[in-house]
Design an enzyme around this catalytic site. Sequence first.
Site, PDB file in Angstrom:
ATOM      1  N   HIS A  17       0.868  -1.198   0.000  1.00 49.82           N
ATOM      2  CA  HIS A  17       0.000   0.000   0.000  1.00 49.82           C
ATOM      3  C   HIS A  17       0.893   1.233   0.000  1.00 49.82           C
ATOM      4  CE1 HIS A  17      -3.829   2.186   1.484  1.00 49.82           C
ATOM      5  NE2 HIS A  17      -2.934   3.111   1.166  1.00 49.82           N
ATOM      6  N   HIS A  19       1.601   5.374  -1.752  1.00 50.46           N
ATOM      7  CA  HIS A  19       1.249   6.543  -2.567  1.00 50.46           C
ATOM      8  C   HIS A  19       2.526   7.132  -3.147  1.00 50.46           C
ATOM      9  CE1 HIS A  19      -2.889   6.556  -1.052  1.00 50.46           C
ATOM     10  NE2 HIS A  19      -2.341   6.134   0.074  1.00 50.46           N
ATOM     11  N   LYS A 106      -9.256  -0.072  -6.134  1.00 44.32           N
ATOM     12  CA  LYS A 106      -9.292   0.572  -4.818  1.00 44.32           C
ATOM     13  C   LYS A 106     -10.609   1.284  -4.601  1.00 44.32           C
ATOM     14  CE  LYS A 106      -7.745   2.124  -0.912  1.00 44.32           C
ATOM     15  NZ  LYS A 106      -6.633   3.042  -0.680  1.00 44.32           N
ATOM     16  N   HIS A 143     -10.505   1.395   1.427  1.00 46.58           N
ATOM     17  CA  HIS A 143     -10.278   2.421   2.452  1.00 46.58           C
ATOM     18  C   HIS A 143     -11.490   2.302   3.364  1.00 46.58           C
ATOM     19  CE1 HIS A 143      -8.820   6.284   4.192  1.00 46.58           C
ATOM     20  NE2 HIS A 143     -10.060   6.221   4.654  1.00 46.58           N
ATOM     21  N   HIS A 181      -4.871  -0.504   5.585  1.00 52.24           N
ATOM     22  CA  HIS A 181      -4.415   0.275   6.748  1.00 52.24           C
ATOM     23  C   HIS A 181      -5.375   0.191   7.937  1.00 52.24           C
ATOM     24  CE1 HIS A 181      -7.123   3.144   4.888  1.00 52.24           C
ATOM     25  NE2 HIS A 181      -6.235   3.705   4.101  1.00 52.24           N
ATOM     26  N   ASP A 254       1.346   2.662   3.513  1.00 50.26           N
ATOM     27  CA  ASP A 254       0.502   3.849   3.318  1.00 50.26           C
ATOM     28  C   ASP A 254       1.344   5.119   3.377  1.00 50.26           C
ATOM     29  OD1 ASP A 254      -1.799   5.263   2.755  1.00 50.26           O
ATOM     30  OD2 ASP A 254      -2.464   5.348   4.844  1.00 50.26           O
TER      31      ASP A 254
END
Length: 350
Positions: A17, A19, A106, A143, A181, A254
């Site tokens: 995970h 970004h 996602k 999420h 997460h 994350d």
Amino acid sequence: MNTSIDSITLVHPDDWHLHLRDGAHLAAVVGHTAAQFARAIVMPNLKSPVTTVALARDYRERILAARPKAGAGATFEPLMTLYLTDNTSAAEVAAAKASGFVHALKYYPAGATTNSDAGVTQLERAFPALAAMEKHGLPLLLHGEVTTPGVDVFDRERVFVDSVFAEVRRHFPALRVVFEHITTREAAQVVTEAPANVAATITAHHLLYNRNAIFQGGVRPHYYCLPVLKREEHRRALVAAATSGSAKFFLGTDSAPHPRHLKEHACGCAGCYTAHAALELYAEAFDAAGALDKLEAFASFHGADFYRLQRNTGTVTLQRMPWQVPAEFTFGSETLVPLRAGESLAWKLA
Ligand code: NCD
Ligand code: ZN
Ligand code: ZN
């Protein structure tokens, strides 16, 4: 795996995970992840979200072009995801499966977090896509927070467990689901009790900190992320899950870079940047729990197995060797404050 007091060698881990952002921001951060991980599941929440296979192909090319040109990081492999919307079609899901480089879709509840405005407004609207994902065996990454205005921000995940998560499980029992997460005892428990097609990622910061970190001596924006840090009892439940040896739990940093001025702001962005020291932070958490022997499976085996990918072959070694995290990194024309900026870490990747 070889464990001694001062050194631990792991099969090369992956980050499930991450970004990476885009443009100059991507170029600034990709090297950190590539130095530590063989592969990463790259989140699709760019300012203009990655909603199609064509967009994912282009984004993947930009990531490959931004990778380090030499050294271990030069072979870093981005695993792409699509951003699920109310309008994602079954045909796009089929194309994603056929692409070979899109590994999941996602789910962001609209308005839940950074760049989630194009997210799903009602779960039912995503049913055609979810049915196609179940059929093609493409995982759904959640999420896991509701955005209902009356629900306390600290309860958003717990309420999600009994609402959206339960609904996904009821309608699509064979769908492979990653509860991303996780931050609560309730999420850890529901994942533990679910069948093998349900798993979860856990960040290093949720293993290391409870919500006091956000308020220690004043507001500390660099500890603000979503889902927000929770009470100590929840942190302990996450540590228990991560160190349990259960194949349902795996590493997902994350790591979510935002420029300093937007973190230290009247309306600060959510996200902790941990890619600079991800394995060191996890090692600290596992070490504190007396469970360094459980780190390798969590970091290097469970995620690959869940995604039905080959485990990596090389290794990395962490050494107990105190070092100081830089105060900041260059982030395009801006700066980026990493977690533990200016502070000491006990472990160092060799
Ligand atoms: C993430 C981001 O900034 O993209 N922020 C965060 O606090 N975790 C989005 C997300 O993962 O929810
Ligand atoms: Zn998220
Ligand atoms: Zn995220």
